[in-house]
Motif scaffolding. Structure first.
Motif, PDB file in Angstrom:
ATOM      1  N   VAL A 248      -2.513 -10.514   6.581  1.00 11.63           N
ATOM      2  CA  VAL A 248      -2.067  -9.126   6.419  1.00 11.63           C
ATOM      3  C   VAL A 248      -3.221  -8.199   6.775  1.00 11.63           C
ATOM      4  N   PHE A 249      -2.940  -7.184   7.607  1.00  9.29           N
ATOM      5  CA  PHE A 249      -3.961  -6.180   7.917  1.00  9.29           C
ATOM      6  C   PHE A 249      -3.452  -4.811   7.471  1.00  9.29           C
ATOM      7  N   ALA A 250      -4.398  -3.946   7.115  1.00 12.19           N
ATOM      8  CA  ALA A 250      -4.035  -2.616   6.615  1.00 12.19           C
ATOM      9  C   ALA A 250      -4.976  -1.576   7.190  1.00 12.19           C
ATOM     10  N   LEU A 251      -4.487  -0.347   7.312  1.00 11.16           N
ATOM     11  CA  LEU A 251      -5.333   0.769   7.730  1.00 11.16           C
ATOM     12  C   LEU A 251      -6.104   1.288   6.525  1.00 11.16           C
ATOM     13  N   GLY A 252      -7.285   1.829   6.782  1.00  6.61           N
ATOM     14  CA  GLY A 252      -8.065   2.504   5.738  1.00  6.61           C
ATOM     15  C   GLY A 252      -8.414   1.578   4.606  1.00  6.61           C
ATOM     16  N   THR A 253      -8.059   1.962   3.379  1.00  6.33           N
ATOM     17  CA  THR A 253      -8.394   1.161   2.194  1.00  6.33           C
ATOM     18  C   THR A 253      -7.131   0.574   1.562  1.00  6.33           C
ATOM     19  N   GLY A 254      -6.099   0.357   2.387  1.00  2.90           N
ATOM     20  CA  GLY A 254      -4.799  -0.087   1.878  1.00  2.90           C
ATOM     21  C   GLY A 254      -4.866  -1.324   0.990  1.00  2.90           C
ATOM     22  N   LEU A 255      -5.555  -2.366   1.438  1.00  6.13           N
ATOM     23  CA  LEU A 255      -5.585  -3.609   0.662  1.00  6.13           C
ATOM     24  C   LEU A 255      -6.490  -3.500  -0.561  1.00  6.13           C
ATOM     25  N   SER A 256      -7.640  -2.838  -0.411  1.00  7.56           N
ATOM     26  CA  SER A 256      -8.504  -2.649  -1.594  1.00  7.56           C
ATOM     27  C   SER A 256      -7.772  -1.837  -2.655  1.00  7.56           C
ATOM     28  N   ASP A 257      -7.107  -0.770  -2.226  1.00  8.38           N
ATOM     29  CA  ASP A 257      -6.372   0.065  -3.187  1.00  8.38           C
ATOM     30  C   ASP A 257      -5.333  -0.748  -3.948  1.00  8.38           C
ATOM     31  N   ALA A 258      -4.786  -1.769  -3.278  1.00 13.35           N
ATOM     32  CA  ALA A 258      -3.753  -2.586  -3.910  1.00 13.35           C
ATOM     33  C   ALA A 258      -4.350  -3.735  -4.718  1.00 13.35           C
ATOM     34  N   GLY A 259      -5.702  -3.753  -4.867  1.00 17.43           N
ATOM     35  CA  GLY A 259      -6.326  -4.747  -5.720  1.00 17.43           C
ATOM     36  C   GLY A 259      -6.744  -6.029  -5.013  1.00 17.43           C
ATOM     37  N   TYR A 260      -6.636  -6.078  -3.693  1.00 15.54           N
ATOM     38  CA  TYR A 260      -7.098  -7.260  -2.948  1.00 15.54           C
ATOM     39  C   TYR A 260      -8.597  -7.144  -2.661  1.00 15.54           C
ATOM     40  N   ASP A 261      -9.186  -8.237  -2.226  1.00 17.95           N
ATOM     41  CA  ASP A 261     -10.604  -8.241  -1.872  1.00 17.95           C
ATOM     42  C   ASP A 261     -10.708  -8.548  -0.376  1.00 17.95           C
ATOM     43  N   PRO A 262     -10.380  -7.579   0.463  1.00 15.49           N
ATOM     44  CA  PRO A 262     -10.228  -7.852   1.899  1.00 15.49           C
ATOM     45  C   PRO A 262     -11.546  -7.882   2.647  1.00 15.49           C
ATOM     46  N   SER A 263     -11.548  -8.468   3.861  1.00 10.94           N
ATOM     47  CA  SER A 263     -12.621  -8.239   4.823  1.00 10.94           C
ATOM     48  C   SER A 263     -12.410  -6.845   5.399  1.00 10.94           C
TER      49      SER A 263
END
Lengths: 275, 275
Positions: A248-263
């Motif tokens: 899953v890829f996201a723009l901006g801080t989409g995944l961090s905002d949702a509580g994930y720990d993305p690259s």
């Protein structure tokens, strides 16, 4: 002959695509759109007695790379270091093929043009069944829209004139070759629909929207991917699935905002370059 | 509507070219080749009551920029800062037109694609007579070969897959509009010859060689330019003349080795980008 040369090739996540087979692998390919990424693959080529391919320190066999070396008629050691997970929809095989073409052309002074090298790498990737559009996107950089399939002598590219921070999480691999060898009618219908939507409004927001619809309509979503996209939507973010990987890829801080720990990386302003 | 947006557009020195007129300025242009440069122009666009153009701190009138603003139907203040000398063959007017198109599209959310924006800027530049091929080269980056004239919907680009350190000295201006409005038959014959030479062997060395022959055969060399190119040749360097300016550019340390005190930059890996 030089001692060695190194190329950097950006990663590429495809948001949606349609497949376009052709007997000639340099004319076959895909239409679609994606993001090239500042996370990518560094490929170093040096002359050798035996052809050798090393990926992240381990000797391996990568069919498109072997084909590129054979097409350029060189015997070399190819060493690739990837910042991206393998087989998860980031175009690592395409990056290796393109990086090998660029670096080998330099080391062995083959005097091919940029378009010729991209054609060689694209054809090798299509022939191997490992990808259909990553190479031409990775040669372009930015946020390319692939309006027509094939190598640079046949295709037609446009781009979304934007840049963005990009986050991603990867849950695992999906085999591009398996998906592409199955039924692709539904997928191609969904990809064609997504492309006309994007061409009407070539913005990042419209790209993400078209990509989500495509992932659903093409029947490629897995449970974990669906959950992550839903989580990002719940915090008003924009996410979709990388084609083809359980990513899953996201723009901006989409995944961090949702509580994930993305690259975290960004769209890459340039195409593949020699270092 | 955003408050402002900034684009960076690389400079571009053309080594050789041939002119290709057309009634439609988006189809007219030039064939040829050149180097895009890490020295370039930063263009900031913000909404304003009156259209205003500022270049390096001084209010000025730049016809292609005015045309771009009118085409996009926006009223804006455009502020450009150039690392390059003006009117000396570095594509500053093209950079301003392209940077304005990219930044205005973002500020005013015009939702045009990259190709559409390049077409607008290219057409504006051709219409003003200030350039024929800089804009499409500056949108591409690297070392572009312009195989077919016109904007992205008509042209065909390739590139030399190399990068280089670039040095330049500028002795003064040459008016692109004056040269292009005169007899261009000899120039176009020389440009066509240079292009077939380069396509046969798309390397930097062959580009410099073809460029020197072109400058001589097209009758564009001035005394100071001839002297500098000869000085660089005498120390085994590669130099030629920027089209169109009284400017000499060299690969590597060509001009320093010959005792000049040049500006130093490099080929720019990417095309124009939003910051």
């Amino acid at each position: 002959m030089r001692e060695e040369a190194t190329a950097f090739v950006p990663g590429h996540v495809t948001g949606f695509f349609s497949t376009h087979p052709d007997e000639d692998p340099t004319k076959a390919g895909s239409r679609g759109a994606g993001l090239t990424l500042t996370d990518g693959v560094e490929v170093t080529v040096e002359p050798a007695e035996e052809p050798t391919i090393v990926l992240d320190g381990a000797e391996t066999d990568v069919e498109p790379v072997t084909t590129v070396l054979e097409t350029l008629e060189v015997t070399a050691r190819v060493e690739a270091d990837s910042e991206l997970p393998i087989g998860a929809g980031f175009g690592v095989s395409g990056a290796m093929a393109l990086g090998t073409a660029l670096a080998a052309n330099r080391v062995f002074e083959r005097k091919l043009s940029a378009n010729e090298l991209v054609t060689v790498a694209h054809g090798a990737e299509v022939q191997a069944g490992t990808g259909l559009g990553d190479v031409v996107a990775q040669a372009h950089g930015g946020v390319p829209i692939r309006l027509e399939p094939g190598g640079p002598q046949d295709n037609k590219l446009d781009a979304i004139p934007s840049r963005a921070r990009v986050e991603y999480v990867s849950f695992g691999e999906l085999s591009t070759a398996d998906v592409l060898s199955g039924e692709t009618e539904e997928l191609t219908a969904a990809g064609t629909e997504a492309l006309s939507r994007l061409v009407e409004e070539p913005t990042l927001l419209s790209f993400m929207y078209a990509s989500r619809l495509f992932a659903r309509d093409a029947g490629l979503l897995t449970e974990r991917v669906t959950e992550a996209i839903t989580d990002v939507s719940a915090v008003d973010g924009q996410a979709s699935m990388a084609m083809l990987g359980e990513t899953v890829f996201a723009l901006g801080t989409g995944l961090s905002d949702a509580g994930y720990d993305p690259s975290v990386c960004a769209t890459h302003p340039a195409g593949a370059v020699l270092k």
